[in-house]
Each structure stands twice: as structure tokens, then as C-alpha cells.
Design a protein around this motif. Structure first.
Motif, PDB file in Angstrom:
ATOM      1  N   GLY A 281       0.805  -0.959   0.016  1.00  0.00           N
ATOM      2  CA  GLY A 281       0.002  -0.068  -0.037  1.00  0.00           C
ATOM      3  C   GLY A 281       0.849   1.243   0.023  1.00  0.00           C
ATOM      4  N   GLY A 282       0.410   2.409  -0.131  1.00  0.00           N
ATOM      5  CA  GLY A 282       0.762   3.623  -0.485  1.00  0.00           C
ATOM      6  C   GLY A 282       1.913   3.729  -1.550  1.00  0.00           C
ATOM      7  N   GLU A 283       3.135   4.568  -1.439  1.00  0.00           N
ATOM      8  CA  GLU A 283       3.568   4.726  -2.597  1.00  0.00           C
ATOM      9  C   GLU A 283       4.511   3.772  -3.283  1.00  0.00           C
ATOM     10  OE1 GLU A 283       7.323   7.101  -1.951  1.00  0.00           O
ATOM     11  OE2 GLU A 283       6.936   7.219   0.106  1.00  0.00           O
ATOM     12  N   HIS A 284       4.995   2.780  -2.627  1.00  0.00           N
ATOM     13  CA  HIS A 284       5.660   1.802  -3.081  1.00  0.00           C
ATOM     14  C   HIS A 284       4.865   0.684  -3.830  1.00  0.00           C
ATOM     15  CE1 HIS A 284       9.319   3.584  -1.544  1.00  0.00           C
ATOM     16  NE2 HIS A 284       8.716   3.684  -0.181  1.00  0.00           N
ATOM     17  N   PRO A 285       5.292   0.053  -5.025  1.00  0.00           N
ATOM     18  CA  PRO A 285       4.639  -0.999  -5.493  1.00  0.00           C
ATOM     19  C   PRO A 285       5.052  -2.380  -4.882  1.00  0.00           C
ATOM     20  CG  PRO A 285       6.535  -0.608  -7.138  1.00  0.00           C
ATOM     21  CD  PRO A 285       6.479   0.596  -5.824  1.00  0.00           C
ATOM     22  N   VAL A 286       5.907  -2.594  -4.007  1.00  0.00           N
ATOM     23  CA  VAL A 286       6.300  -3.560  -3.452  1.00  0.00           C
ATOM     24  C   VAL A 286       6.103  -3.337  -1.670  1.00  0.00           C
ATOM     25  CG1 VAL A 286       7.928  -4.325  -4.957  1.00  0.00           C
ATOM     26  CG2 VAL A 286       8.770  -2.669  -3.230  1.00  0.00           C
ATOM     27  N   ASN A 287       6.072  -4.615  -0.923  1.00  0.00           N
ATOM     28  CA  ASN A 287       5.819  -4.588   0.642  1.00  0.00           C
ATOM     29  C   ASN A 287       6.731  -5.557   1.015  1.00  0.00           C
ATOM     30  OD1 ASN A 287       4.470  -3.920   2.545  1.00  0.00           O
ATOM     31  ND2 ASN A 287       3.461  -5.874   2.849  1.00  0.00           N
ATOM     32  N   ILE A 288       7.315  -5.483   2.269  1.00  0.00           N
ATOM     33  CA  ILE A 288       8.381  -6.411   2.985  1.00  0.00           C
ATOM     34  C   ILE A 288       7.636  -6.780   4.036  1.00  0.00           C
ATOM     35  CG2 ILE A 288      10.504  -6.833   3.916  1.00  0.00           C
ATOM     36  CD1 ILE A 288      11.455  -4.311   2.400  1.00  0.00           C
ATOM     37  N   LEU A 289       7.807  -8.220   4.427  1.00  0.00           N
ATOM     38  CA  LEU A 289       7.387  -8.686   5.561  1.00  0.00           C
ATOM     39  C   LEU A 289       8.809  -9.767   6.181  1.00  0.00           C
ATOM     40  CD1 LEU A 289       6.468 -11.999   5.632  1.00  0.00           C
ATOM     41  CD2 LEU A 289       4.547 -11.180   4.155  1.00  0.00           C
ATOM     42  N   THR A 290       8.470 -10.098   7.531  1.00  0.00           N
ATOM     43  CA  THR A 290       9.573 -10.653   8.036  1.00  0.00           C
ATOM     44  C   THR A 290       8.757 -11.662   9.395  1.00  0.00           C
ATOM     45  OG1 THR A 290      10.052  -8.997   9.765  1.00  0.00           O
ATOM     46  CG2 THR A 290      11.332  -9.080   7.734  1.00  0.00           C
ATOM     47  N   GLU A 291       9.588 -12.806   9.430  1.00  0.00           N
ATOM     48  CA  GLU A 291       9.147 -13.733  10.205  1.00  0.00           C
ATOM     49  C   GLU A 291      10.338 -14.657  10.644  1.00  0.00           C
ATOM     50  OE1 GLU A 291       5.601 -17.294  10.765  1.00  0.00           O
ATOM     51  OE2 GLU A 291       6.101 -16.380   8.709  1.00  0.00           O
ATOM     52  N   ALA A 292      10.352 -14.983  12.019  1.00  0.00           N
ATOM     53  CA  ALA A 292      11.474 -15.865  12.490  1.00  0.00           C
ATOM     54  C   ALA A 292      11.008 -16.905  13.403  1.00  0.00           C
ATOM     55  CB  ALA A 292      12.439 -14.978  13.330  1.00  0.00           C
ATOM     56  N   THR A 293      11.733 -18.144  13.379  1.00  0.00           N
ATOM     57  CA  THR A 293      11.414 -19.254  14.079  1.00  0.00           C
ATOM     58  C   THR A 293      12.690 -20.038  14.263  1.00  0.00           C
ATOM     59  OG1 THR A 293       9.813 -21.070  14.181  1.00  0.00           O
ATOM     60  CG2 THR A 293      10.901 -20.857  11.992  1.00  0.00           C
TER      61      THR A 293
ATOM     62  N   LYS B 268       2.618  -5.474  -6.019  1.00  0.00           N
ATOM     63  CA  LYS B 268       1.268  -5.559  -6.259  1.00  0.00           C
ATOM     64  C   LYS B 268       0.806  -6.010  -7.525  1.00  0.00           C
ATOM     65  CE  LYS B 268       1.541  -1.280  -9.416  1.00  0.00           C
ATOM     66  NZ  LYS B 268       1.057   0.404  -9.583  1.00  0.00           N
ATOM     67  N   GLU B 269      -0.566  -6.327  -7.273  1.00  0.00           N
ATOM     68  CA  GLU B 269      -1.180  -7.191  -8.135  1.00  0.00           C
ATOM     69  C   GLU B 269      -2.053  -6.312  -9.080  1.00  0.00           C
ATOM     70  OE1 GLU B 269      -3.763  -9.803  -6.322  1.00  0.00           O
ATOM     71  OE2 GLU B 269      -2.120 -10.985  -5.208  1.00  0.00           O
ATOM     72  N   ILE B 270      -1.904  -6.494 -10.538  1.00  0.00           N
ATOM     73  CA  ILE B 270      -2.656  -5.753 -11.398  1.00  0.00           C
ATOM     74  C   ILE B 270      -3.567  -6.766 -11.934  1.00  0.00           C
ATOM     75  CG2 ILE B 270      -2.616  -4.320 -13.501  1.00  0.00           C
ATOM     76  CD1 ILE B 270       0.313  -3.460 -12.510  1.00  0.00           C
ATOM     77  N   PRO B 271      -4.841  -6.604 -12.143  1.00  0.00           N
ATOM     78  CA  PRO B 271      -5.909  -7.597 -12.929  1.00  0.00           C
ATOM     79  C   PRO B 271      -5.529  -7.569 -14.393  1.00  0.00           C
ATOM     80  CG  PRO B 271      -6.959  -5.929 -11.634  1.00  0.00           C
ATOM     81  CD  PRO B 271      -5.514  -5.513 -11.644  1.00  0.00           C
TER      82      PRO B 271
ATOM     83  N   ARG C 150      16.443   6.309 -11.509  1.00  0.00           N
ATOM     84  CA  ARG C 150      16.988   6.426 -10.114  1.00  0.00           C
ATOM     85  C   ARG C 150      16.042   5.601  -9.222  1.00  0.00           C
ATOM     86  NH1 ARG C 150      17.776  12.722  -8.214  1.00  0.00           N
ATOM     87  NH2 ARG C 150      18.628  11.338  -6.543  1.00  0.00           N
ATOM     88  N   SER C 151      16.596   5.131  -8.098  1.00  0.00           N
ATOM     89  CA  SER C 151      16.064   4.080  -7.324  1.00  0.00           C
ATOM     90  C   SER C 151      15.006   4.891  -6.259  1.00  0.00           C
ATOM     91  CB  SER C 151      17.009   3.099  -6.763  1.00  0.00           C
ATOM     92  OG  SER C 151      18.046   3.721  -6.041  1.00  0.00           O
ATOM     93  N   LYS C 152      14.516   3.874  -5.517  1.00  0.00           N
ATOM     94  CA  LYS C 152      13.722   4.175  -4.398  1.00  0.00           C
ATOM     95  C   LYS C 152      14.049   3.249  -3.329  1.00  0.00           C
ATOM     96  CE  LYS C 152       9.985   6.614  -6.579  1.00  0.00           C
ATOM     97  NZ  LYS C 152       8.483   6.696  -6.692  1.00  0.00           N
ATOM     98  N   LYS C 153      13.911   3.807  -2.002  1.00  0.00           N
ATOM     99  CA  LYS C 153      14.476   2.621  -0.560  1.00  0.00           C
ATOM    100  C   LYS C 153      13.215   2.530   0.224  1.00  0.00           C
ATOM    101  CE  LYS C 153      17.195   3.719   2.468  1.00  0.00           C
ATOM    102  NZ  LYS C 153      18.466   3.799   3.339  1.00  0.00           N
ATOM    103  N   LEU C 154      13.087   1.379   0.677  1.00  0.00           N
ATOM    104  CA  LEU C 154      12.336   0.942   1.741  1.00  0.00           C
ATOM    105  C   LEU C 154      12.862   0.170   2.836  1.00  0.00           C
ATOM    106  CD1 LEU C 154       9.157  -0.962   1.100  1.00  0.00           C
ATOM    107  CD2 LEU C 154      10.823  -0.340  -0.700  1.00  0.00           C
ATOM    108  N   GLU C 155      12.494   0.178   4.025  1.00  0.00           N
ATOM    109  CA  GLU C 155      13.250  -0.777   4.940  1.00  0.00           C
ATOM    110  C   GLU C 155      12.207  -1.112   6.121  1.00  0.00           C
ATOM    111  OE1 GLU C 155      15.995   1.727   7.834  1.00  0.00           O
ATOM    112  OE2 GLU C 155      16.500   1.897   5.879  1.00  0.00           O
ATOM    113  N   ILE C 156      12.748  -2.146   6.676  1.00  0.00           N
ATOM    114  CA  ILE C 156      11.817  -2.568   7.934  1.00  0.00           C
ATOM    115  C   ILE C 156      12.846  -3.421   8.874  1.00  0.00           C
ATOM    116  CG2 ILE C 156      11.251  -4.777   6.674  1.00  0.00           C
ATOM    117  CD1 ILE C 156       8.539  -4.996   8.065  1.00  0.00           C
ATOM    118  N   ALA C 157      12.297  -3.464  10.083  1.00  0.00           N
ATOM    119  CA  ALA C 157      13.199  -3.955  11.096  1.00  0.00           C
ATOM    120  C   ALA C 157      12.404  -5.050  11.808  1.00  0.00           C
ATOM    121  CB  ALA C 157      13.584  -2.938  12.229  1.00  0.00           C
ATOM    122  N   LEU C 158      13.328  -6.156  12.134  1.00  0.00           N
ATOM    123  CA  LEU C 158      12.767  -7.392  12.721  1.00  0.00           C
ATOM    124  C   LEU C 158      13.267  -7.164  14.385  1.00  0.00           C
ATOM    125  CD1 LEU C 158      11.369 -10.026  12.895  1.00  0.00           C
ATOM    126  CD2 LEU C 158      13.344 -10.974  12.196  1.00  0.00           C
TER     127      LEU C 158
END
Length: 615
Positions: free
Chosen positions: A210-222, A240-243, A536-544
Motif C-alpha cells: 500500500g502507499g507509494e511503493h509497488p512492493v511490500n516487505i514482511l519478516t518472520e523468525a522461528t 502489487k497485483e494488477i488485474p 533512479r532508485s527508491k528505498k524502503l526498509e523494515i526492522a525485525l
């Protein structure tokens, strides 16, 4: 006498009338179903008996074919019993029964016999990787398949190497290829096994961006399933999905290898059937050109509207194999035609269909790399579809896909073609992000060492992450990508190599000093990408957070772990720990979820087959 002549005449009239009725050509249509659950079977072959005339079912399992009344149609689908039905009317719905017969084949190998049990699917021909290939009428052919050799990623110290950087590609060719080998009763060679491609063959239920980026990040640890002292971190990326109906118009160039090496049934005939599936789903605003290459390259069909499907299908049907393989010339011509018909803001793509056996002109891996690098700035993307066995050149096709803003799939049957070209059309054919790179920073206060599982051919230098001139992978609409890191927690013994203390640098001796910020994060994931038409690239990040350890991981994580464990067993990895095929099957069953397409269940059957082969 007159009466006798009248009788003979009447008999002749009846005979001719009967013949004319039986010779009447009608259009037969219907749907082919799985008899067990009434699920439409996509890609079923429908053939007029005694001829080479036929068709295949579309994405709804439906078909249409013109045939003489009284003729017999043959319906065949991998894994199901073939059915023959006599044509008596225009509507003919077919229910195919699953083929539950256990197959037991005896294969001729080196100097003896080897029994094969629990085979899955059909065999195109029999082969032993290190000896010979046999194909009816049993002509001995050397196996000349080629794979790039990579050293397996090892554990790295988080204090000395806190950054891990790689290109986020989503190729899935390795899984289809090793499935083909296993289905033939053959264990895959280690170099054919690329674990990240096995994991990413499957889709996962990641949240939409969602938002400005066409990609999303998730993390999970076990807890790591093959080494309970370690942890396993899953990093998932969702595009992102496009019909399909709202995708921008496509400018496609089918680049088809018609050299002599493409003659066998699993090559050019399968290519033609695959492309027909794609053509059947084109829209009027989409355009297709066809380029072929053998001893030389040529344009078979100029750019043609998707509304004129029959013209495209006829051009495909007329292709025949023969001659040497001038792959480089074909690539150059295909890019030239794609550029000539370029659609600004559209999907501009070359689709290469080949076994990779280039032997004329530009043919070496290094030459192909230089050629394709020079083309990727054109705004034309590349899809590489590999076909066949015995002389399959995986290493060359990997180079093309990795260096040309492309993706790579292996097509071993019509069902795989349908998955790649129909069900996953958007993700295979339309990029929403290019030059996608991932960089993970590990906190040495909590991580003693780490190891990236797979991605050996896609590693980047840490400074490449911020370098927009550095090429990386592409993400298609709706794509999911998964990466796994095996982590040795701080305080746990590690197999990461050690060096003598450095004389000229300040040493850090405590875990507190290793994390000067006092952060409670285990790691941070950073992702860079460019829009398909941007430089030019864009950046997004997420912490675990370090305390986020899921003792009951998600179904998707269970399944990804199962695939990774299976890959490590096939490679006989130094880090497979206490992995077994039984554990792989148990993990995979926990990750079945809905499995509407049946791909995860097929994976379990594949593991069961390997377990039998290794007994």
C-alpha cells in the motif's frame, strides 16, 4: 431385371448418403473436467485420431475443434487416463479419471539395470546424467547438459560482515528442471539445484503493498528445523497485483529456436503449444511478432494484433526444426523488432524459447552476457523459457535472464506452460519494479553468524546496493519473493571461520560494544528498486525485533522451510544438519493450506519419489 437395377441404384444412393453424412464436418465444443472434483483441466490435448490435427483447452478447460461426424477425438492430460470418444454431436463434455496405476520401469544404465518406482508424470525419454541418453528407436546420445557451478553460501560473522546484499530475482527454472529429472527416475546433479528458485516456484500469501511503493516487505523468525540451536528468518517481498484486463498493452516478440536440436517432442512442438496458450489470452490492443533462428535469424510474422489470433496461430503451426543455432543473431533481431514497435508505458518484452544450445555466431556465455547487457537499457524486458533435455544449456539461459532484466522458467509440460504463461501472466510478463536489490544488516549483539540460503549466483557487493548503475532483478505484477537466513544467535557456537587478531585496527571485545546504539533489533531489511521506466532508485526498509520468535510459524513459512530442506538434501549441503526426507514431508504437510492448484501436493509426491529412489 429393371427391379434389380432399381434395387442396386437405391443401395448405392443409401451408401453415398451415409458417406456424405459421416463426412459432414462440424464444430465440436465442450469442457474437459477432472472427474473427481469437476475442476476444469487447462491445457488438455484434444487430437483427432489418426491425424496430427488438434487443439488444447483454454483457461476455462474449454475447447473447439472442427471434425468430421463419426470421427474419434482423443483427450489426454498428464496424470490422467487418456479417453477416446466418437463424435456424434456438437457438444461434448469430457470427464478424465486420474491415472492411479503405479509405474515400474526398468532403465538401461551403464552396465546393468536399475528399477525405478513411484514415478510421477510421463517420460519423454530415459537418461542417466553421467552416461548416455536413450530415445526411441534407442539411439545412444551423449548427455551434454550444462550447469554453472557455485560454491554454497557459508556462515559469516555478523561483527565482521554485518551486511548481506543480493539481487532479488524470482526465477523458478530450477524447480521445473529437477522435477523433470526426478520424474524420469533420475537424481538431479548438485549444480542443477538452486534452492532460492525452488522456494520461489511457489506463491505465498503475503499482504498487498500500500502507499507509494509497488512492493511490500514482511519478516518472520522461528527455530531452524534442521538445526534447533539456530534460528531461521524469512524475508518476504510482495509486488502489487494488477488485474489482467487492466494491464498496459503488450508488445511481444516471440523469439523461437527452430534449430535441429529443437526437433524432439519436448522442444519445438511443446513451444508451439505453449505459445498457443498465451496467444489465446491476448487482447486486441496486444501485438505479437515472431522471430525464428536456426543457421540464420528471420522475421516469420510482423507485429500482429491480438485480435487476429488465427494469423498468429497459423504462423506458429508452420514452424519446423532444422539447422544450426545462431542464437545471438536471433536475439539482436528480436530486440530490433521490439524497439521498432515499442509502446511507451506498455509491456515491451522478448520471449525467448530455446534449449540454450547456441553454436553459431555469438555463442559463449561471456559473449552472450555482453550482448544482452547492451540490450537491457532499451526498455525491452526479457523472458527466457527453457525446453528439453539431454543437451539443455541451463548456464547460458541463466546468464541471459540475470543480465537482461529478465526472468527464467523451465517448461517441461503443457501444465507448466499454462502456469507460467496464463495463470501467472502478469507476474511473468509485466514488470512493476526493476533492478530490485535487498540488503540485510545484522545486529551483532544478537547475531553471532548468519548464512543466506541459496542466491549464490545473485550476490552483490555491499556498495552495489546504493549504486543505481548496478543491474539487478525484476519483479512482475503480483510476484512473491522469499529469502531465508539461517542465524546463529549470540552465545551459540558457530561454524563461521576465524582469523588472528588484527594488529592495526581497534578490536571490539564485548557484545555491548558490538551494538553501540543499544538497539533491540535483530536485523534491518532494506530494499531498493526502480520503476520500469526510471533510472533512479527508491528505498524502503523494515526492522525485525530480536524478541520476535514465532514458535508456531505460518503455513507459508512451514512450506518454504520444507522446500529449503529438500534442496539442501538434494545438494548434500554441508549445512543440512539433521534434515531427512521424512521431516521435509511433515513440514510440507503443515504448509499445505488450500493449495487450490495442487502444486504443494505435487511437491510432496516429488519428495516421496526421491525418498524411494535413494533407498
Amino acid at each position: 431385371m429393371k427391379t434389380k437395377i432399381l434395387r442396386i441404384g437405391f443401395a448405392l444412393f443409401l451408401t453415398v448418403s451415409t458417406f456424405m453424412v459421416s463426412a459432414q464436418e462440424i464444430e465440436v465444443h465442450g469442457t474437459v473436467y477432472d472427474a473427481s472434483d469437476r475442476r476444469p483441466l487447462i491445457g488438455t490435448t484434444v487430437l483427432i485420431k489418426g491425424t496430427h490435427t488438434g487443439t488444447i483447452t483454454d483457461i476455462h478447460g474449454q475447447y473447439r475443434i472442427r471434425v468430421q461426424k463419426g470421427k474419434t477425438l482423443i483427450f489426454s492430460f498428464v496424470g490422467f487416463l487418456t479417453k477416446e470418444v466418437r463424435v456424434t454431436g456438437t457438444r461434448l463434455d469430457i470427464y478424465l479419471e486420474e491415472d492411479k496405476r503405479s509405474l515400474e520401469e526398468v532403465t538401461v544404465v551403464a552396465f546393468g539395470k536399475q528399477k525405478r518406482q513411484s514415478l510421477v508424470g510421463n517420460m519423454a525419454y530415459i537418461q542417466d546424467r553421467n552416461i548416455m541418453t536413450f530415445q526411441p528407436p534407442y539411439i545412444i546420445r551423449p548427455n551434454t547438459e550444462e550447469y554453472e557451478a557455485y560454491k554454497e553460501n557459508r556462515f559469516l560473522s555478523a561483527s565482521k560482515h554485518p551486511l548481506s546484499t543480493f539481487s532479488l530475482d524470482v526465477d523458478a527454472a530450477s524447480y521445473g528442471n529437477i522435477r523433470r529429472m526426478i520424474n524420469q527416475g533420475e537424481m538431479p546433479g548438485k549444480d542443477a539445484v538452486r534452492i532460492e528458485e525452488m522456494i520461489n516456484y511457489f506463491t505465498y500469501d503475503y499482504p498487498q503493498p500500500g502507499g507509494e511503493h509497488p512492493v511490500n516487505i514482511l519478516t518472520e523468525a522461528t527455530v531452524c528445523p534442521w538445526n534447533k540451536q539456530h534460528r531461521l528468518v524469512r524475508i518476504g517481498v510482495k509486488a502489487k497485483e494488477i488485474p489482467s484486463a487492466t494491464l498496459p498493452p503488450s508488445n511481444l516478440v516471440f523469439l523461437i529456436d527452430v534449430s535441429g536440436s529443437m526437433y524432439s517432442q519436448d522442444k519445438l512442438p511443446l513451444v508451439k503449444s505453449s505459445m498457443k496458450l498465451l496467444v489465446n489470452n491476448l487482447r486486441p490492443e496486444d501485438r505479437v511478432a515472431i522471430v525464428t533462428y536456426a543457421g540464420a535469424a528471420g522475421e516469420v510474422l510482423p507485429a500482429t494484433s491480438g485480435a487476429d489470433k488465427q494469423k498468429i496461430l497459423d504462423a506458429l503451426e508452420n514452424l519446423q526444426a532444422g539447422g544450426s543455432t545462431a542464437g545471438g543473431a536471433g536475439i539482436q533481431l528480436a530486440y530490433k523488432i521490439a524497439g521498432k514497435n515499442f509502446i511507451k508505458g506498455g509491456n515491451n518484452r522478448v520471449i525467448l524459447c530455446t534449449d540454450g544450445d547456441f553454436n553459431v555466431g555469438v555463442s559463449s556465455t561471456s559473449e552472450l552476457e555482453s550482448l544482452i547487457e547492451s540490450k537491457r537499457k532499451s526498455g525491452v524486458f526479457l523472458t527466457v523459457l527453457g525446453y528439453g533435455m539431454g543437451n539443455y544449456k541451463d548456464n547460458k539461459l541463466q546468464t541471459l535472464a540475470e543480465k537482461g532484466n529478465g526472468n527464467h522458467a523451465y517448461i517441461d509440460n503443457l501444465q507448466e506452460a499454462n502456469k507460467t504463461l496464463v495463470n501467472e501472466f502478469g507476474s511473468t510478463m509485466y514488470a512493476v519494479a526493476k533492478d530490485v536489490k535487498l540488503q540485510v544488516e545484522f545486529n551483532p549483539a544478537f547475531v553471532k553468524a548468519y548464512r543466506l540460503v541459496g542466491y549464490e549466483s545473485r550476490l552483490l557487493n555491499e556498495e552495489d546496493f546504493n549504486d543505481d548503475a548496478k543491474d539487478a532483478g525484476e519483479l512482475g505484477a503480483g510476484h512473491t519473493v522469499t529469502a531465508l537466513y539461517e542465524i546463529v544467535p549470540a552465545g551459540v557456537e558457530s561454524s563461521a571461520g576465524s582469523v588472528d587478531p588484527l594488529k592495526y585496527q581497534k578490536q571490539k571485545n564485548s557484545s555491548a560494544a558490538l551494538s553501540l546504539t543499544g538497539s533491540k533489533e535483530l536485523l534491518t531489511v532494506k530494499l531498493r528498486y526502480k520503476s520500469p521506466d526510471a533510472n533512479r532508485s527508491k528505498k524502503l526498509e523494515i526492522a525485525l525485533p530480536a524478541n520476535q520468535l514465532n514458535k508456531n510459524p505460518s503455513k507459508d513459512f512451514h512450506f518454504a522451510m520444507a522446500v529449503a530442506m529438500f534442496g539442501q538434501l538434494l545438494k548434500d549441503s554441508d549445512f543440512k544438519g539433521d534434515a531427512t526426507y521424512g521431516k521435509v514431508i511433515d513440514l510440507a504437510r503443515k504448509g499445505l493450506d488450500e493449495d487450490r492448484q495442487g502444486y504443494r501436493r505435487e511437491f510432496i509426491r516429488l519428495v516421496e519419489t526421491v525418498e524411494q529412489l535413494e533407498k
